[in-house]
Scaffold this motif. Structure first.
Motif, PDB file in Angstrom:
ATOM      1  N   ASP A  71       0.833  -1.199   0.000  1.00 54.00           N
ATOM      2  CA  ASP A  71       0.000   0.000   0.000  1.00 54.00           C
ATOM      3  C   ASP A  71       0.871   1.253   0.000  1.00 54.00           C
ATOM      4  O   ASP A  71       0.787   2.071   0.912  1.00 54.00           O
ATOM      5  CB  ASP A  71      -0.922  -0.048   1.234  1.00 54.00           C
ATOM      6  CG  ASP A  71      -2.180   0.748   0.994  1.00 54.00           C
ATOM      7  OD1 ASP A  71      -2.465   1.076  -0.169  1.00 54.00           O
ATOM      8  OD2 ASP A  71      -2.882   1.048   1.968  1.00 54.00           O
ATOM      9  N   HIS A  73       1.831   4.844  -0.927  1.00 53.10           N
ATOM     10  CA  HIS A  73       0.963   5.980  -1.277  1.00 53.10           C
ATOM     11  C   HIS A  73       1.189   6.518  -2.686  1.00 53.10           C
ATOM     12  O   HIS A  73       0.272   6.985  -3.327  1.00 53.10           O
ATOM     13  CB  HIS A  73       1.170   7.113  -0.276  1.00 53.10           C
ATOM     14  CG  HIS A  73       0.586   6.806   1.068  1.00 53.10           C
ATOM     15  ND1 HIS A  73      -0.752   6.947   1.337  1.00 53.10           N
ATOM     16  CD2 HIS A  73       1.150   6.332   2.197  1.00 53.10           C
ATOM     17  CE1 HIS A  73      -0.992   6.591   2.590  1.00 53.10           C
ATOM     18  NE2 HIS A  73       0.160   6.197   3.139  1.00 53.10           N
ATOM     19  N   ARG A  78      -1.336   0.600  -5.581  1.00 55.94           N
ATOM     20  CA  ARG A  78      -1.411   0.243  -4.170  1.00 55.94           C
ATOM     21  C   ARG A  78      -2.774  -0.356  -3.837  1.00 55.94           C
ATOM     22  O   ARG A  78      -3.772  -0.085  -4.500  1.00 55.94           O
ATOM     23  CB  ARG A  78      -1.135   1.468  -3.314  1.00 55.94           C
ATOM     24  CG  ARG A  78      -2.230   2.505  -3.365  1.00 55.94           C
ATOM     25  CD  ARG A  78      -1.836   3.740  -2.592  1.00 55.94           C
ATOM     26  NE  ARG A  78      -3.000   4.579  -2.421  1.00 55.94           N
ATOM     27  CZ  ARG A  78      -3.519   5.322  -3.396  1.00 55.94           C
ATOM     28  NH1 ARG A  78      -2.951   5.317  -4.584  1.00 55.94           N
ATOM     29  NH2 ARG A  78      -4.601   6.040  -3.190  1.00 55.94           N
ATOM     30  N   LYS A  79      -2.750  -1.139  -2.778  1.00 61.81           N
ATOM     31  CA  LYS A  79      -3.925  -1.914  -2.413  1.00 61.81           C
ATOM     32  C   LYS A  79      -5.176  -1.048  -2.293  1.00 61.81           C
ATOM     33  O   LYS A  79      -6.256  -1.427  -2.741  1.00 61.81           O
ATOM     34  CB  LYS A  79      -3.656  -2.613  -1.072  1.00 61.81           C
ATOM     35  CG  LYS A  79      -4.715  -3.592  -0.688  1.00 61.81           C
ATOM     36  CD  LYS A  79      -4.254  -4.439   0.466  1.00 61.81           C
ATOM     37  CE  LYS A  79      -4.321  -3.652   1.755  1.00 61.81           C
ATOM     38  NZ  LYS A  79      -3.949  -4.520   2.883  1.00 61.81           N
ATOM     39  N   SER A  80      -5.024   0.148  -1.697  1.00 61.19           N
ATOM     40  CA  SER A  80      -6.209   0.947  -1.420  1.00 61.19           C
ATOM     41  C   SER A  80      -6.659   1.787  -2.612  1.00 61.19           C
ATOM     42  O   SER A  80      -7.560   2.586  -2.493  1.00 61.19           O
ATOM     43  CB  SER A  80      -5.934   1.845  -0.211  1.00 61.19           C
ATOM     44  OG  SER A  80      -4.763   2.593  -0.414  1.00 61.19           O
ATOM     45  N   SER A 260       4.109  12.012 -10.709  1.00 62.65           N
ATOM     46  CA  SER A 260       3.004  12.594 -11.466  1.00 62.65           C
ATOM     47  C   SER A 260       1.703  12.242 -10.786  1.00 62.65           C
ATOM     48  O   SER A 260       1.585  11.228 -10.117  1.00 62.65           O
ATOM     49  CB  SER A 260       3.005  12.130 -12.915  1.00 62.65           C
ATOM     50  OG  SER A 260       3.237  10.778 -13.019  1.00 62.65           O
ATOM     51  N   PRO A 261       0.740  13.126 -10.950  1.00 59.65           N
ATOM     52  CA  PRO A 261      -0.540  12.857 -10.315  1.00 59.65           C
ATOM     53  C   PRO A 261      -1.078  11.531 -10.829  1.00 59.65           C
ATOM     54  O   PRO A 261      -0.996  11.251 -12.018  1.00 59.65           O
ATOM     55  CB  PRO A 261      -1.422  14.019 -10.766  1.00 59.65           C
ATOM     56  CG  PRO A 261      -0.744  14.579 -11.967  1.00 59.65           C
ATOM     57  CD  PRO A 261       0.709  14.303 -11.793  1.00 59.65           C
ATOM     58  N   PRO A 263      -4.328   8.739 -10.944  1.00 62.16           N
ATOM     59  CA  PRO A 263      -5.751   8.649 -10.666  1.00 62.16           C
ATOM     60  C   PRO A 263      -5.931   8.031  -9.286  1.00 62.16           C
ATOM     61  O   PRO A 263      -5.155   7.158  -8.889  1.00 62.16           O
ATOM     62  CB  PRO A 263      -6.273   7.706 -11.747  1.00 62.16           C
ATOM     63  CG  PRO A 263      -5.220   7.628 -12.780  1.00 62.16           C
ATOM     64  CD  PRO A 263      -3.928   7.928 -12.093  1.00 62.16           C
ATOM     65  N   ASP A 264      -6.914   8.494  -8.540  1.00 62.56           N
ATOM     66  CA  ASP A 264      -7.206   7.938  -7.240  1.00 62.56           C
ATOM     67  C   ASP A 264      -5.996   8.044  -6.308  1.00 62.56           C
ATOM     68  O   ASP A 264      -5.590   7.087  -5.662  1.00 62.56           O
ATOM     69  CB  ASP A 264      -7.626   6.467  -7.392  1.00 62.56           C
ATOM     70  CG  ASP A 264      -8.416   6.010  -6.176  1.00 62.56           C
ATOM     71  OD1 ASP A 264      -9.116   6.856  -5.606  1.00 62.56           O
ATOM     72  OD2 ASP A 264      -8.314   4.843  -5.799  1.00 62.56           O
ATOM     73  N   ALA A 265      -5.408   9.218  -6.296  1.00 59.67           N
ATOM     74  CA  ALA A 265      -4.186   9.400  -5.509  1.00 59.67           C
ATOM     75  C   ALA A 265      -4.484   9.405  -4.022  1.00 59.67           C
ATOM     76  O   ALA A 265      -5.585   9.707  -3.594  1.00 59.67           O
ATOM     77  CB  ALA A 265      -3.529  10.716  -5.893  1.00 59.67           C
ATOM     78  N   ALA A 267      -4.227  10.867  -0.274  1.00 62.46           N
ATOM     79  CA  ALA A 267      -4.349  12.257   0.156  1.00 62.46           C
ATOM     80  C   ALA A 267      -3.046  12.843   0.681  1.00 62.46           C
ATOM     81  O   ALA A 267      -2.909  14.042   0.796  1.00 62.46           O
ATOM     82  CB  ALA A 267      -5.432  12.364   1.226  1.00 62.46           C
ATOM     83  N   LEU A 271      -0.777  17.049  -5.240  1.00 64.99           N
ATOM     84  CA  LEU A 271      -1.501  16.839  -6.485  1.00 64.99           C
ATOM     85  C   LEU A 271      -1.237  17.990  -7.417  1.00 64.99           C
ATOM     86  O   LEU A 271      -1.917  19.008  -7.380  1.00 64.99           O
ATOM     87  CB  LEU A 271      -2.993  16.733  -6.201  1.00 64.99           C
ATOM     88  CG  LEU A 271      -3.358  15.346  -5.733  1.00 64.99           C
ATOM     89  CD1 LEU A 271      -4.661  15.367  -5.004  1.00 64.99           C
ATOM     90  CD2 LEU A 271      -3.416  14.395  -6.917  1.00 64.99           C
TER      91      LEU A 271
END
Lengths: 413, 478
Positions: A71, A73, A78-80, A260-261, A263-265, A267, A271
């Motif tokens: 996971d 970040h 990553r898993k989440s 780089s940003p 998707p679903d980054a 928090a 960003l």
């Protein structure tokens, strides 16, 4: 649950691999297929296409799977993260590589993977794809395998016998950054794996000298990658870390990947546009250390108060402006080392100057013929007909030499 | 002067090259001309299809070199450059090479003088040819066709800029020795049948096959590996100039990829963005605010948020996973079967539930409908991370000295990462605010077990609670 068509999975697994910076396919053992098999490597890698992001496509760069039990970040897989997941079998990866290779789209394969089930299991699958290519297709092209530091060293070791290059990502420039952003990773384990592979490479080279038939082990060496701009590390930190990595593990390359940003980054991450110019400056400083004999301390001298390299000018110019007493350099007398310090003079131009001045005393227009751009060079050199009076003392020299318009990141070189 | 005396000084010679890339022929002719001492301005080099020098008298035969003519000297550097530069399409290349060769006789080290315009030019030609060869290695795209005998044949159409086709046959032969392939170009063709190389006449684009199903896969790959957040069109164009695009199947995607890049990038940034604003400053306000929370999909289900309950200055905070069906209906935490089981164990351990602040890592009930029943579903890591915003607020206000997290979801809610319960239970984990975290199983886990397994897990659960009770006593005594 049915398996999606290969086209759909390729889309997902290539998309997931687009954050990997390395694409090199050069500097390995020479091989060809005149005595069987398919493929060749001739020392120089070939970029078969360029994406609109300016990066070359040399290898089929994909993930075996983007499922991951880790996971981290900064990682899209990553898993989440809620991205769509897919996986290839090792056989599918090998088949795809061969059918692309036959059409001359690629130089070979760069295989990485999210971690499924366990690190060992995943590493086994990566090695299996390479084994199929080498043993069943007798593939002689280039293979780069991303190894998983958490996996059993024995399995990682096997990867080196199939791959031209192996890489182990250090991920972040500082241990603190790694602890915060990659909770499942361990800095000591990563360095352990780098060290083990480094000694395996040295051992295999040694064996090759004694026994002609000793198997080749990662003939193109190992590399690593770190993410830039996801944590607070300064350029001075990054350059320091990179040079320690080069020294300790005999790495071929340290790659920098501007965060780089995604998707679903997560928090906890910035960003914004990836710091591409910063990444570029770090590559330039890496180049100065590898080809121009700059010491890491000298790169750090070129940084500004915040420890970062200036963005408006390149690190070589930044260094020269800080050490103006070293200039102007006389192109008709100066040593190779001193000529290499001149902003705007590359290794090739210096070579041309040294060769030509044995035949003639160089004038400014001779230098113009030997270099790419005279404008950049002129304030820092003298020739028989040119001396930059006081120019190196001018307070506005930086402004004169920095690119005229504010450079938009979008079109950065 | 050792040259033939009968050669008149104003005579012009024309050398007709049999092929545009015939360096060996040029070399032989140049050697003879030098030995006859014929200066560069007296020689015209004409390649097939070329008109040559208007003033050259085409019919004049080349003189025979005298027997005692000195050998022609050329440095290695000159030879390797010349062989390659001769493949350039510049009609003046042979004259340039001859002029350099002529000058080399008087100055053998001329090639080292990189500032000399002739040396510079030949290096430039060499560079252009090497680049074109490299681009040929890169941009040839084979298409597979099936022959009448069922064999696979790979055919490519390529338009080189210089006369490099024959010079690069070896590269493709070494790489694709086991394939049957052809490369067709407007200047000529190469055919490899896995044993011999055959040369053929010039071809046209229409002679090459028009498609290959694998190209769809390749285009998919090309589009997917591109990162729109890094768009650098200039860098791409300098390495892959437009003139090559028309024969690259993937290049047709480029305009569309560039046009869509900015939009895709801002979507990526926006998708990750979250405006959390300011967190409410009382437990009651948090309780109200979570009713409206839609930061994750769970908040959008048909359910009601459940706030924690207990003294706002409790020493112990007990954290579960999320409300279940009963909790959702009663809007109170731990009132269903798991809550009842928890009460039994707390009592056994001597922990007063009423003195503890009891809450959940996730505030809404996540379920799927099975007929009329709402079936519990575990929250994803992302959903737990999103909900941390609220539980962190509760912790800041209650300021417990000890947090007991029950189950993996609760532990993640506290730590921000997934841990294995069996590895971390029974030991305190220090938290940033100075409090400590203890982790144990979730009581609903016990509910799902039977017989011996349940007894074993219940005992472990009791042991964890007993340790917490002991630690609470220590903390109270401090």
């Amino acid at each position: 649950m049915g398996v999606a068509p290969i086209l759909d999975r390729l889309k997902i697994l290539a998309d997931a691999a687009k954050y990997d910076a390395s694409c090199a396919s050069s500097g390995t053992a020479k091989r060809n297929s005149t005595k069987g098999g398919i493929g060749s490597t001739e020392g120089m890698g070939i970029c078969h296409a360029y994406a609109p992001d300016g990066r070359c496509i040399s290898l089929l760069k994909i993930l075996l799977t983007n499922h991951c039990i880790f996971d981290c970040h900064y990682c899209i897989n990553r898993k989440s993260s809620n991205v769509q997941r897919a996986r290839f079998t090792p056989q599918e990866v090998a088949d795809l590589t061969i059918s692309f290779y036959r059409r001359n789209y690629i130089e070979g394969l760069f295989l990485s993977s999210g971690i499924i089930k366990s690190s060992d299991h995943t590493m086994e699958m990566i090695v299996e794809a390479a084994r199929i290519l080498r043993e069943e297709y007798d593939f002689r092209g280039y293979i780069h395998l991303k190894t998983i530091p958490e996996a059993d060293p024995e399995i990682i070791h096997r990867a080196g016998f199939y791959a031209d290059r192996v890489s182990i990502n250090v991920e972040l420039p500082t241990d603190a950054g790694l602890t915060r952003l990659a909770p499942d990773k361990n800095a000591r384990q990563i360095e352990g794996a780098l060290g083990k592979t480094s000694s395996d490479i040295i051992e295999a080279k040694d064996a090759k000298k004694r026994f002609k038939h000793a198997p080749r082990f990662a003939p193109a060496g190992q590399s690593t990658q770190m993410i830039i701009g996801a944590d607070a590390a300064s350029d001075a930190d990054i350059v320091g870390r990179a040079s320690r990595l080069y020294d300790s593990f005999g790495l071929r390359r340290v790659y920098y990947s501007a965060f780089s940003p995604i998707p679903d980054a997560s928090a906890v991450l910035p960003l914004k546009r990836p710091p591409l110019i910063r990444e570029h400056r770090l590559y330039q400083s890496d180049w100065l250390m590898r080809f121009y004999d700059y010491r890491p301390q000298e790169i750090m001298q070129a940084t500004e108060a915040d420890g970062n390299l200036p963005l408006d000018i390149d690190p070589k110019l930044a260094w020269a402006l800080k050490f103006r007493e070293r200039f102007p350099v006389d192109v008709n007398r100066a040593s190779r080392e001193d000529l290499r310090r001149v902003p705007g003079l590359g290794v090739k131009a210096v070579h041309r100057i040294l060769a030509s001045r044995r035949h003639r005393t160089l004038r400014l227009d001779d230098v113009a013929r030997l270099t790419v751009s005279l404008t950049k060079v002129r304030p820092f050199i003298c020739t028989v007909d040119w001396r930059p009076t006081m120019l190196t003392d001018r307070a506005d020299l930086r402004k004169l030499l920095a690119p005229k318009q504010e450079q938009l990141e979008l079109f950065a070189a | 002067m050792t040259a033939l005396q009968h050669v008149k000084s104003h005579a012009h010679y024309t050398v007709q090259l049999p092929r545009s890339d015939d360096f060996a022929f040029w070399r032989e002719s140049a050697r003879a001309l030098i030995q006859c001492d014929i200066p560069p301005d007296k020689v015209a080099w004409v390649e097939p299809g070329g008109s040559g020098d208007l003033f050259a008298s085409g019919g004049m035969r080349l003189p025979e070199p005298p027997a005692d003519a000195p050998p022609v000297r050329a440095s290695k550097r000159y030879l390797s450059l010349a062989a390659n530069a001769a493949l350039h399409r510049d009609p003046a290349r042979f004259a340039l090479l001859y002029r350099l060769l002529w000058r080399l006789q008087a100055n053998p080290r001329l090639m080292e003088d990189k500032a000399d315009p002739d040396v510079r030019r030949v290096e430039e030609l060499d560079k252009n040819v090497r680049r074109d060869s490299h681009k040929m290695h890169a941009f040839v795209r084979f298409r597979q066709v099936e022959e009448a005998d069922g064999a696979e044949h790979y055919v490519a159409w390529f338009e080189p800029e210089h006369h490099i086709l024959r010079a690069n046959a070896g590269f493709f032969q070494r790489r694709f020795a086991s394939m049957r392939w052809s490369i067709l170009t407007p200047q000529g063709t190469l055919h490899w049948d896995r044993e011999t190389m055959r040369e053929g006449p010039p071809a046209q684009k229409a002679d090459a096959p028009q498609g290959d199903p694998v190209e769809d896969l390749w285009r998919t790959y090309y589009a997917s590996i591109f990162n729109p957040a890094r768009l650098k069109v200039g860098a791409m164009l300098s390495e892959m100039p437009r003139k090559y695009w028309k024969n690259l199947p993937e290049a047709e995607l480029i305009p569309e990829l560039i046009a869509g890049a900015q939009k895709r990038e801002s979507e990526m940034v926006a998708a990750g963005e979250r405006d959390d604003g300011v967190r409410p400053e009382s437990l009651a306000a948090i309780g109200e605010a979570i009713q409206a929370c839609r930061k994750c999909p769970i908040g959008c289900l048909e359910n009601r948020a459940v706030m924690g309950e207990g003294p706002s200055d409790a020493t112990l905070m007990i954290v579960g996973e999320q409300p279940g069906d009963h909790e959702d209906q009663e809007r109170r935490p731990f009132v269903g079967p798991a809550g009842q089981l928890l009460d039994v164990h707390l009592e056994r351990a001597g922990i007063d539930r009423d003195a503890a602040y009891v809450t959940n890592a996730v505030k809404h009930f996540k379920f799927t409908m099975r007929g009329k029943r709402r079936l519990h579903q575990s929250p994803t890591a992302k959903e737990i991370d999103t909900c941390r915003w609220w539980i962190e607020g509760e912790r800041e206000l209650v300021r417990p000295k000890l947090v007991l997290a029950m189950g993996a979801s609760a532990a993640r809610g506290m730590l921000g990462k997934t841990v294995s319960i069996s590895k971390v239970r029974g030991e305190p984990i220090p938290l940033d605010d100075g409090s400590e975290l203890w982790v144990t199983a979730h009581p609903s886990y016990l509910l799902r077990l039977d017989g011996e397994a349940r007894e074993k897990q219940a005992a472990l659960f009791d042991a964890d609670l007993a340790a917490v009770r002991e630690r609470l006593a220590e903390l109270a005594g401090q």
